[in-house]
Design a protein around this motif. Sequence first.
Motif, short mmCIF file in Angstrom:
data_model
loop_
_atom_site.label_atom_id
_atom_site.label_comp_id
_atom_site.label_asym_id
_atom_site.label_seq_id
_atom_site.Cartn_x
_atom_site.Cartn_y
_atom_site.Cartn_z
N THR A 231 1.47 -46.99 -7.58
CA THR A 231 1.96 -48.30 -7.19
C THR A 231 2.78 -48.17 -5.92
O THR A 231 3.37 -47.11 -5.64
CB THR A 231 2.83 -48.92 -8.31
OG1 THR A 231 3.21 -50.26 -7.93
CG2 THR A 231 4.08 -48.10 -8.57
N GLN A 232 2.79 -49.24 -5.13
CA GLN A 232 3.49 -49.23 -3.85
C GLN A 232 4.16 -50.57 -3.64
O GLN A 232 3.58 -51.63 -3.90
CB GLN A 232 2.51 -48.94 -2.71
CG GLN A 232 3.16 -48.84 -1.34
CD GLN A 232 2.16 -48.52 -0.26
OE1 GLN A 232 0.99 -48.33 -0.53
NE2 GLN A 232 2.62 -48.45 0.98
N SER A 233 5.41 -50.52 -3.17
CA SER A 233 6.16 -51.74 -2.90
C SER A 233 7.18 -51.44 -1.82
O SER A 233 8.16 -50.73 -2.05
CB SER A 233 6.85 -52.26 -4.17
OG SER A 233 7.60 -53.42 -3.90
N GLY A 234 6.94 -51.96 -0.66
CA GLY A 234 7.87 -51.76 0.45
C GLY A 234 7.87 -50.33 0.94
O GLY A 234 6.96 -49.54 0.69
N GLN A 235 8.95 -49.97 1.63
CA GLN A 235 9.05 -48.63 2.22
C GLN A 235 9.70 -47.63 1.28
O GLN A 235 9.62 -46.43 1.51
CB GLN A 235 9.86 -48.70 3.52
CG GLN A 235 9.19 -49.52 4.61
CD GLN A 235 9.97 -49.48 5.91
OE1 GLN A 235 11.13 -49.08 5.94
NE2 GLN A 235 9.32 -49.89 6.98
#
Length: 444
Positions: free
Chosen positions: A353-357
């Motif tokens: 999962t990826q969210s923002g930096q």
Amino acid sequence: MFQKFLSSALLSACVLSAALRGQNAETLRGKVIDASTGAPLAQASVVSAASGRGTITNSAGEFHLFTKAEIDSLVVRFMGYQTRRVAVAEVRASQAIALLPTTMLFREVTVTAKRYAATAADIPAAGEIFHADTPRFATAQNAGEVLAQTQALFIKEYGGLSGLKTVTLRGASEGQVLVLEDGFRLNNPQGGWVDFNLLPALSVEKIEVVRGGASAQYGSEAVGGVIHIRTLPPPERFTPRAEYTLGSYGTNAARFSLGQRFGKLAAIAGYGRLHTEGDYPLGVKTAFGLENNAFAREDFYLRSDYGFSSQTRLSAFHKDIHGDREVAGSLSFPTPEAAQVDDNRISGLAFSTQSGQWLDLNAQASVQRLVQEYVNPDPFFPIASRHRVDARELIMHNRSRIGQLDLLYGLELAHNEIHSTDLQNPEREQRSAFVQAEWRWASV
């Protein structure tokens, strides 16, 4: 007298034919230029479409070519420019052939052996990638054959298709080259090696080879480098595939795979079978061919991906490989009745999962079982051994980008058990953590 007359007649016919041909042909001169700037293009290819004869332009972009008048055309090619077909009459009128520049697109080379996807330009170590659509995969029956003849990498073979295949990288031993499959370790905890003969090329999308030490991230198993095998992802549409090959020494192989997408869920399954007698000639007078060297392998592969969103994904895969091989031994110590059975299986689950930096999280867990049985009913030195390795692994790592700082950190937990007729059933616990920081200077 008659012979002299016949020779004279043939000579006259040849001269007349050449004269007539010369009336219908000419040496065409022209120049190849850039359509945008008018600059000459040196080393451009100019080929007659009718005769197939060709030439290249000189440093001034000029050429001359023997061609038929009016009815012929030229095909002009130059790297970085659109190919153009031009009539001879047009060339004679203007004597200039203008080519339009074109954009050449190459697919981006992505390497994942650093625990996250990165372009090859960002990898400090030397690397190489082999895609499944390259000629190396066309006839390869296992990953060892794909990697053969690779720079700084050596495949140790012990008996062709039926023998053990291990890899060394930059002089490091088999146990110092880390082999991954979709991020999961394949190295045998008992000796550290990987038998590439038991890694079929059927389910492989690409193989990444990163030379140089990667011990900071993976431990001592990666002193020589990392070989990362990426399996085929599920397709976007219904995709069946079947192959059948025949070879010498009783070799035949069949492959079949099927993939489909159902909304957010996509899956692919594959089955392969290989058989060879392995009785290739030895080149010695005492034996015509290698005996007791047959090999049969069956493999099954299943992978499914579920996309919760464009940033969150869950993947699961299972691979089962069964091998029956006869062990021929060596010329000095043949083993005419020895045999070995391998039964390897691995199941894994991966979440990303990826969210923002700050958040680029990857977590994966795997369960692996390696079983090997060896029997040699030699009346003087009988051997019957069985080894079973159970390995469980959990890996978590996150990547954070803080301005120009790229931070990668994570942990790894592993538990290995060995059940053997020759060992005292040892167990191994592994707990490790790593942190890697990269600072990127902004380009001026």
